[in-house]
Design a protein around this motif. Structure first.
Motif, PDB file in Angstrom:
ATOM      1  N   GLU A   1       0.317  -0.969   0.238  1.00  0.00           N
ATOM      2  CA  GLU A   1      -0.189  -0.067   0.062  1.00  0.00           C
ATOM      3  C   GLU A   1       1.122   0.739  -0.241  1.00  0.00           C
ATOM      4  O   GLU A   1       0.176   2.368  -0.744  1.00  0.00           O
ATOM      5  CB  GLU A   1      -0.505  -0.129   1.114  1.00  0.00           C
ATOM      6  CG  GLU A   1      -2.086  -1.309   1.349  1.00  0.00           C
ATOM      7  CD  GLU A   1      -2.868  -0.996   0.328  1.00  0.00           C
ATOM      8  OE1 GLU A   1      -3.579   0.011  -0.777  1.00  0.00           O
ATOM      9  OE2 GLU A   1      -4.087  -2.238   0.000  1.00  0.00           O
ATOM     10  N   ASP A   2       1.920   1.102   0.547  1.00  0.00           N
ATOM     11  CA  ASP A   2       3.077   2.116   0.385  1.00  0.00           C
ATOM     12  C   ASP A   2       3.918   2.538  -0.423  1.00  0.00           C
ATOM     13  O   ASP A   2       3.394   3.704  -0.976  1.00  0.00           O
ATOM     14  CB  ASP A   2       3.650   1.925   1.869  1.00  0.00           C
ATOM     15  CG  ASP A   2       4.918   3.253   2.002  1.00  0.00           C
ATOM     16  OD1 ASP A   2       4.128   4.922   1.962  1.00  0.00           O
ATOM     17  OD2 ASP A   2       6.364   2.938   2.071  1.00  0.00           O
ATOM     18  N   ILE A   3       3.803   1.842  -1.747  1.00  0.00           N
ATOM     19  CA  ILE A   3       4.249   1.590  -2.581  1.00  0.00           C
ATOM     20  C   ILE A   3       3.975   2.092  -3.628  1.00  0.00           C
ATOM     21  O   ILE A   3       3.914   3.277  -4.301  1.00  0.00           O
ATOM     22  CB  ILE A   3       5.338   0.352  -2.978  1.00  0.00           C
ATOM     23  CG1 ILE A   3       7.002  -0.161  -2.703  1.00  0.00           C
ATOM     24  CG2 ILE A   3       5.329   0.093  -4.875  1.00  0.00           C
ATOM     25  CD1 ILE A   3       6.490  -1.826  -2.707  1.00  0.00           C
ATOM     26  N   ALA A   4       2.027   1.621  -3.275  1.00  0.00           N
ATOM     27  CA  ALA A   4       0.812   2.370  -4.560  1.00  0.00           C
ATOM     28  C   ALA A   4       1.047   3.975  -3.940  1.00  0.00           C
ATOM     29  O   ALA A   4       1.181   4.739  -5.410  1.00  0.00           O
ATOM     30  CB  ALA A   4       0.052   1.769  -4.102  1.00  0.00           C
ATOM     31  N   ALA A   5       1.060   3.956  -2.981  1.00  0.00           N
ATOM     32  CA  ALA A   5       1.043   5.826  -2.408  1.00  0.00           C
ATOM     33  C   ALA A   5       1.854   6.286  -2.999  1.00  0.00           C
ATOM     34  O   ALA A   5       1.346   7.511  -3.577  1.00  0.00           O
ATOM     35  CB  ALA A   5       0.189   5.854  -0.887  1.00  0.00           C
ATOM     36  N   GLU A   6       2.958   5.720  -2.953  1.00  0.00           N
ATOM     37  CA  GLU A   6       3.816   6.599  -3.273  1.00  0.00           C
ATOM     38  C   GLU A   6       4.323   7.575  -4.428  1.00  0.00           C
ATOM     39  O   GLU A   6       4.667   7.950  -5.387  1.00  0.00           O
ATOM     40  CB  GLU A   6       5.697   5.819  -2.324  1.00  0.00           C
ATOM     41  CG  GLU A   6       5.767   6.029  -1.279  1.00  0.00           C
ATOM     42  CD  GLU A   6       7.056   6.263  -0.161  1.00  0.00           C
ATOM     43  OE1 GLU A   6       7.843   6.147  -1.122  1.00  0.00           O
ATOM     44  OE2 GLU A   6       6.824   5.720   0.461  1.00  0.00           O
ATOM     45  N   THR A   7       3.489   5.975  -5.023  1.00  0.00           N
ATOM     46  CA  THR A   7       3.902   5.979  -6.517  1.00  0.00           C
ATOM     47  C   THR A   7       2.927   6.638  -7.097  1.00  0.00           C
ATOM     48  O   THR A   7       3.041   7.928  -8.143  1.00  0.00           O
ATOM     49  CB  THR A   7       3.528   4.587  -7.525  1.00  0.00           C
ATOM     50  OG1 THR A   7       4.360   3.636  -7.252  1.00  0.00           O
ATOM     51  CG2 THR A   7       3.468   4.722  -9.124  1.00  0.00           C
ATOM     52  N   TYR A   8       1.666   6.757  -7.026  1.00  0.00           N
ATOM     53  CA  TYR A   8       0.386   7.369  -7.432  1.00  0.00           C
ATOM     54  C   TYR A   8       1.160   9.303  -6.849  1.00  0.00           C
ATOM     55  O   TYR A   8       0.490  10.480  -7.497  1.00  0.00           O
ATOM     56  CB  TYR A   8      -0.381   7.032  -6.688  1.00  0.00           C
ATOM     57  CG  TYR A   8      -1.338   5.982  -7.431  1.00  0.00           C
ATOM     58  CD1 TYR A   8      -0.181   5.473  -8.452  1.00  0.00           C
ATOM     59  CD2 TYR A   8      -1.843   4.897  -6.169  1.00  0.00           C
ATOM     60  CE1 TYR A   8      -0.489   3.812  -8.937  1.00  0.00           C
ATOM     61  CE2 TYR A   8      -2.207   3.636  -6.766  1.00  0.00           C
ATOM     62  CZ  TYR A   8      -1.655   3.132  -7.697  1.00  0.00           C
ATOM     63  OH  TYR A   8      -2.103   1.558  -8.492  1.00  0.00           O
ATOM     64  N   THR A   9       1.048   9.253  -6.235  1.00  0.00           N
ATOM     65  CA  THR A   9       1.877  10.637  -4.825  1.00  0.00           C
ATOM     66  C   THR A   9       2.811  11.103  -6.318  1.00  0.00           C
ATOM     67  O   THR A   9       2.732  12.952  -6.453  1.00  0.00           O
ATOM     68  CB  THR A   9       2.354  10.927  -3.428  1.00  0.00           C
ATOM     69  OG1 THR A   9       1.817  10.334  -2.620  1.00  0.00           O
ATOM     70  CG2 THR A   9       2.938  11.874  -3.141  1.00  0.00           C
ATOM     71  N   ALA A  10       4.101  10.925  -6.730  1.00  0.00           N
ATOM     72  CA  ALA A  10       4.731  10.985  -7.642  1.00  0.00           C
ATOM     73  C   ALA A  10       3.882  11.670  -9.348  1.00  0.00           C
ATOM     74  O   ALA A  10       4.482  12.470  -9.208  1.00  0.00           O
ATOM     75  CB  ALA A  10       6.112  10.018  -7.986  1.00  0.00           C
TER      76      ALA A  10
END
Length: 268
Positions: A179-188
């Motif tokens: 979930e953290d990887i997805a959130a960071e990716t979409y934030t970027a």
């Protein structure tokens, strides 16, 4: 852990999660459709602006250069957007793979699993399936190829972790990572895509993934502290440790150091 879960409260949490998912996907579909329409309109306008009196400016050397520049700029923006969507789909596919793997474990999906835990994992897997389908729908509408595989960088991480999943807490920990990887990716991606519609989409989905992570961090802390029975909505604040109000939000600003690059999950 088996004897400490309050199934009624856990089912309430599952219902709340499903409601959040339904609200998020309604917004996601609207933003995706708006983005596709905006992208198609932008392509049309870039071609229309190169015409004067119905005659294409490309007849002259300067006109040809202008046409080539506008066409390549439009194509570049569209290409980056498609890759971002494909990468997002790959991350969602990886989440599906992870939860499907978890369901093969006896304490999650097997004979020794609590029905409510199995239901939670099954529902979450279905939600990620829906996310991936939504991203791929936009990709194909824009003329790209659907991403049916999993993220190439983080798939080995999941496969390496799978043999070490010995209990529900291990599954929660792995889910937090994804979930953290997805959130960071979409934030970027908010700062990398080309239209306001797509920026809005990635920003809203990043918020949902960050919320998932926050919930999982709180659950992880309660499990570690032997307070599984207090996993509920609304929680009994009097029984929660002081850190319960902050453990789910460790970052003042959401980081992007683990964000997947736009082209990481692109389909050639």
């Amino acid at each position: 852990m088996d004897g400490n879960i309050d199934e009624r409260r856990f089912r309430e949490l599952l219902v709340e999660s499903d409601d959040l998912q339904s609200d998020a996907m309604r917004g996601a579909r609207t933003d995706l459709n708006a983005y596709v329409d905006a992208a198609k309109e932008a392509r049309y306008e870039s071609r229309k602006d190169l015409k004067v009196g119905g005659v294409l400016l490309g007849a002259g050397v300067l006109g040809a250069a202008a046409f080539a520049f506008a066409g390549s700029a439009s194509a570049a923006a569209s290409s980056k957007d498609i890759m971002a969507l494909q990468t997002a789909a790959g991350l969602e596919n990886l989440a599906v793979f992870t939860y499907k793997t978890a369901l093969t474990l006896p304490f999650i999906g097997g004979s020794s699993a609590l029905p409510v835990v199995k239901a939670f994992v099954t529902k979450t897997m279905a939600q990620h399936t829906e996310h991936g389908a939504a991203f791929n729908a936009a990709v194909t509408k824009l003329g790209g190829k659907a991403q049916t595989g999993t993220d190439p960088k983080y798939t080995p991480v999941v496969k390496k972790a799978a043999p070490g999943l010995k209990g529900p807490a291990d599954v929660v920990s792995l889910a937090i990572t994804l979930e953290d990887i997805a959130a960071e990716t979409y934030t970027a991606d908010v700062g990398l895509v080309s239209t306001k519609e797509l920026r809005q989409l990635f920003a809203s989905v990043a918020g949902v993934e960050a919320q998932h992570r926050a919930i999982l961090l709180a659950v992880q802390a309660l499990v570690a502290g032997g307070l599984v029975s207090e996993i509920a909505l609304p929680p009994n604040a009097a029984k929660l440790p002081a850190a319960a109000g902050s453990v789910g939000f460790p970052d003042a600003f959401y980081p992007t150091s683990k964000a997947a690059p736009v082209a990481e999950g692109a389909v050639k």
